[in-house]
Design an enzyme around this catalytic site. Structure first.
Site, short mmCIF file in Angstrom:
data_model
loop_
_atom_site.label_atom_id
_atom_site.label_comp_id
_atom_site.label_asym_id
_atom_site.label_seq_id
_atom_site.Cartn_x
_atom_site.Cartn_y
_atom_site.Cartn_z
N ARG A 125 0.84 -1.19 0.00
CA ARG A 125 0.00 0.00 0.00
C ARG A 125 0.88 1.25 0.00
O ARG A 125 1.51 1.57 1.00
CB ARG A 125 -0.93 0.02 1.21
CG ARG A 125 -1.76 1.30 1.29
CD ARG A 125 -2.98 1.20 2.19
NE ARG A 125 -2.66 1.13 3.61
CZ ARG A 125 -3.57 1.25 4.58
NH1 ARG A 125 -4.85 1.45 4.28
NH2 ARG A 125 -3.22 1.15 5.85
N ASP B 225 -3.86 3.17 14.55
CA ASP B 225 -3.05 3.72 13.47
C ASP B 225 -3.60 5.10 13.14
O ASP B 225 -4.40 5.65 13.89
CB ASP B 225 -3.03 2.78 12.26
CG ASP B 225 -4.38 2.64 11.57
OD1 ASP B 225 -5.34 3.33 11.95
OD2 ASP B 225 -4.48 1.82 10.63
#
Length: 533
Positions: A167, A447
Site C-alpha cells: 500500500r 493507526d
C-alpha cells in the site's frame, strides 16, 4: 542534511543517503519516478482541487449520492479481469508497517496475503520510507534477515509465504525529501514508482506479480488516474498490461457511492474492494462536518452492526461479487492481551464475532493486525467458507440506498469515550512524531485512521449542541483541555519524567489542541503533523 544531486534527473533528493538507499535511488529509478510525476502529477493536483470543491458543496449543506451520469456503469453487465492464481484465496490478510521484523513475521504468519503498508500504519519519516523499500526488495529476493536487540534471529520460512501486497501513500500526501520544480513530489508516485521499478520483474519471475492496495480515493476519477499510472508503468518496463492488480479501499464516504465505478475504472487491474472501516468513519465525520445533526456517539459504539456501516459493508459485497472479484472485510482493532487471560479471551471473542459477521455477510477475506489473530480469523472463515472465496454469493437481497449509507448511528457520548479519544489521539500522535505508525494503546491497535476518528469526534462534540455527555455536561474546549492536561499527567506518572521529556508529547498536545479547537475541521492529521517530522 545532505543534498544528493542526480545528474540524470532533475529530481532533488534531500534525504540523508546511505549505500543501501543509493541502491534504491539509482539514476534509472529516479528517472522513472520523475516521469511518473511529470505525466501524472498535474492531474493529481486537479483531482485534489475537485476534492476541495466537493467538500465545499457538503459544507453548504449538500449530501453525497449515487451519480446519475454513471448509472450506465452501475447498470451495465461487465466483469473485471480474471483473478490471478495467488490471489484466488485471500481469506486472511495480515497488515502492518514496512519494518524488517514485521515483514518477516507477516510473511511467515500463515496468512494468505500480507499488506505491507507505507501509509496509515507507518510514520512517513525518510528513514522508514526508504528502509521499507530496502526491506521489501530483500524480502522478494528471499535474503531478508533481522536480529533483534535480544539477539533473537528472524528469517523467512522455507515453506509457503503470504502473497505480498503493497500500500503506497494516498494521493493527498507529499514526499518532502524529494523535490521536482521546487515542489515536493507526490508520495504515492514515489512509493509506487520505486517499488514497481525494482521489484516488478522479479515478482513475475517468482510466479506472482506486483499487487497493490490503493488508499483514500474519493472518486472514480482518482481510480482512473491510478489505472493510467499502471498502464504507463507496465509499458515502460516492458511488462504485459493487466499484470498489476490493485484492491481499492472503500474508506471515504464518497467512494461508497462509486464502488461500481472504481471497479470499472480499474477493471483491467482490479483486485477487489476492501471495507476500510476506520477511515470510513473518519470520512463520514469529515464530509458532514458542517451538518450539526450528524454528531456521532462514542467511538467504541461505532461497530459494524450500526446500520450505516452494515449497509456499506453489504453493498461492497454485492458490488464486488456482481463484478466477479473479492469483497474484503476490514480490521478488528483488538489485539492479544498477554497479562490478563480473561480480558484476552473477551478481546478474542470480539474478533471472532467480527469475522463471523463478515464471512456470513459474504466477504471473501478479512484483515488482522497481529500474527496471533491470523489463525483465529482463518478458523472462522474455514468454517463458513470452505471454498477459496464466495464470489458466487451475489447478495441479490441487498438493496442499499443513499439514506441507508447516511443513517445517523445511535448511541451516547460518555466521559469514558471523551477520555479515550483524548488519550488515544495524544499517545498516537506522539508515537507518530517519534517514527511509529502502528501503536498498541489500551489493548487496541491504533493507526492514523483511528487517531483521525478520535480527534475529529472531539472537534465535532465541541462544535455542536448535540455534543453532550450522558451526565448532561456539554463538551467544551475547556473540558477538552482539562482532560488533555489530566492525560498528560497520567503519562508523566506512567513513563517517568525523563522519558516523558524525551518524547514528543508536548508537540503532540499542542497539535491536538489546534486540530480540536479550530473552527474548521482540518482534512488530515498526517498532513498537519508531517511538517513536524
Amino acid at each position: 542534511m545532505s543534498v544528493h544531486k542526480i545528474l540524470e534527473t532533475t529530481l532533488d533528493v534531500r534525504g540523508e543517503m546511505s549505500p543501501e538507499y543509493e541502491a534504491i535511488l539509482t539514476p534509472e529509478a529516479l528517472v522513472f519516478v520523475e516521469e511518473l510525476c511529470r505525466r501524472f502529477g498535474p492531474r493529481r493536483k486537479e483531482l485534489l482541487a475537485i476534492r476541495r470543491r466537493r467538500q465545499e458543496f457538503f459544507d453548504r449543506g449538500g449530501l453525497p449520492d449515487f451519480l446519475p451520469e454513471t448509472r450506465y456503469v452501475r447498470d451495465g453487465d461487465w466483469k473485471v479481469a480474471p483473478i490471478p492464481a495467488d490471489l484466488i484465496d485471500r481469506r486472511v490478510e495480515i497488515t502492518g508497517p514496512v519494518d524488517r521484523k514485521m515483514i518477516i513475521n507477516a510473511l511467515n504468519s500463515g496468512a494468505n496475503t500480507f499488506m505491507a503498508d507505507f501509509e496509515d500504519s507507518s510514520s512517513p519519516t525518510w528513514e522508514q520510507m526508504m528502509d521499507g523499500q530496502v526491506n521489501l526488495r530483500d524480502a522478494i529476493a528471499g535474503t531478508i534477515e533481522y536480529t533483534g536487540p535480544d539477539g533473537k534471529a528472524y528469517r523467512l520460512n522455507d515453506g509457503r509465504l503470504a502473497t505480498l501486497i503493497v500500500r503506497p501513500r494516498g494521493w493527498h500526501m507529499k514526499e518532502k525529501n524529494v523535490i521536482l520544480d521546487d515542489e515536493p513530489i507526490p508520495a504515492s508516485l514515489f512509493d509506487f514508482g520505486l517499488y514497481f521499478f525494482h521489484n516488478a520483474k522479479r515478482l513475475i519471475q517468482k510466479g506472482t506479480a506486483p499487487y497493490f492496495y490503493l488508499p483514500k480515493m474519493e472518486s472514480r476519477k482518482e481510480a482512473r488516474l491510478w489505472n493510467a499510472v499502471f498502464l504507463y508503468s507496465q509499458d515502460a518496463l516492458g511488462i504485459l498490461r493487466g499484470t498489476i492488480r490493485a484492491t481499492a479501499l472503500i474508506e471515504t464516504l464518497t467512494s461508497a457511492f462509486e464502488m461500481h465505478e472504481f471497479l470499472y475504472e480499474l477493471r483491467e487491474h482490479a483486485g477487489g474492494l476492501n471495507c476500510g472501516r476506520w477511515d470510513y468513519i473518519f470520512s463520514f465525520i469529515k464530509c458532514l462536518r458542517n451538518h450539526p445533526d450528524y454528531v456521532l456517539p462514542d467511538r467504541s459504539q461505532l461497530t459494524m452492526t450500526q446500520h450505516f456501516l452494515r449497509s456499506y459493508s453489504q453493498l461492497l459485497v454485492q458490488t464486488c461479487h456482481r463484478r466477479g472479484i473479492h469483497a474484503m472485510g476490514g480490521m478488528a482493532a483488538q489485539i492479544p492481551i498477554k497479562e490478563d487471560e480473561l480480558a484476552n479471551e473477551a478481546a478474542l471473542d470480539k474478533v471472532r464475532a467480527d469475522k463471523e459477521r463478515e464471512v456470513r455477510d459474504g466477504h471473501d477475506g478479512t484483515w488482522v493486525a497481529h500474527p496471533l489473530l491470523a489463525l483465529i480469523a482463518k478458523r472462522v472463515f474455514d468454517r463458513y467458507m470452505p471454498g477459496p472465496h464466495q464470489i458466487h454469493n451475489l447478495r441479490e437481497d441487498v438493496h442499499t440506498t443513499a439514506a441507508d449509507l447516511l443513517t445517523l448511528p445511535a448511541g451516547t457520548i460518555t466521559l469514558k469515550g471523551l477520555r479515550h479519544n483524548v488519550s488515544a489521539a495524544l499517545r498516537y500522535t506522539d508515537s507518530w512524531l517519534c517514527g511509529r505508525g502502528a501503536v498498541p494503546i489500551a489493548h487496541l491497535m491504533e493507526d492514523a485512521a483511528t487517531a483521525e476518528i478520535s480527534r475529529a469526534q472531539l472537534w465535532q462534540w465541541i462544535r455542536y449542541p448535540k455534543g453532550v455527555l450522558e451526565d448532561g455536561r456539554k463538551v467544551t474546549k475547556e473540558l477538552f483541555r482539562e482532560t488533555l492536561a489530566e492525560e498528560m499527567a497520567v503519562l508523566r506518572r506512567e513513563i517517568g519524567e525523563v522519558e516523558f521529556l524525551a518524547r514528543k508529547f508536548k508537540e503532540a498536545g499542542a497539535l491536538l489542541d489546534r486540530l480540536v479547537t479550530t473552527t474548521k475541521l482540518p482534512g488530515f492529521l498526517t498532513l498537519e503533523a508531517y511538517g513536524l517530522l
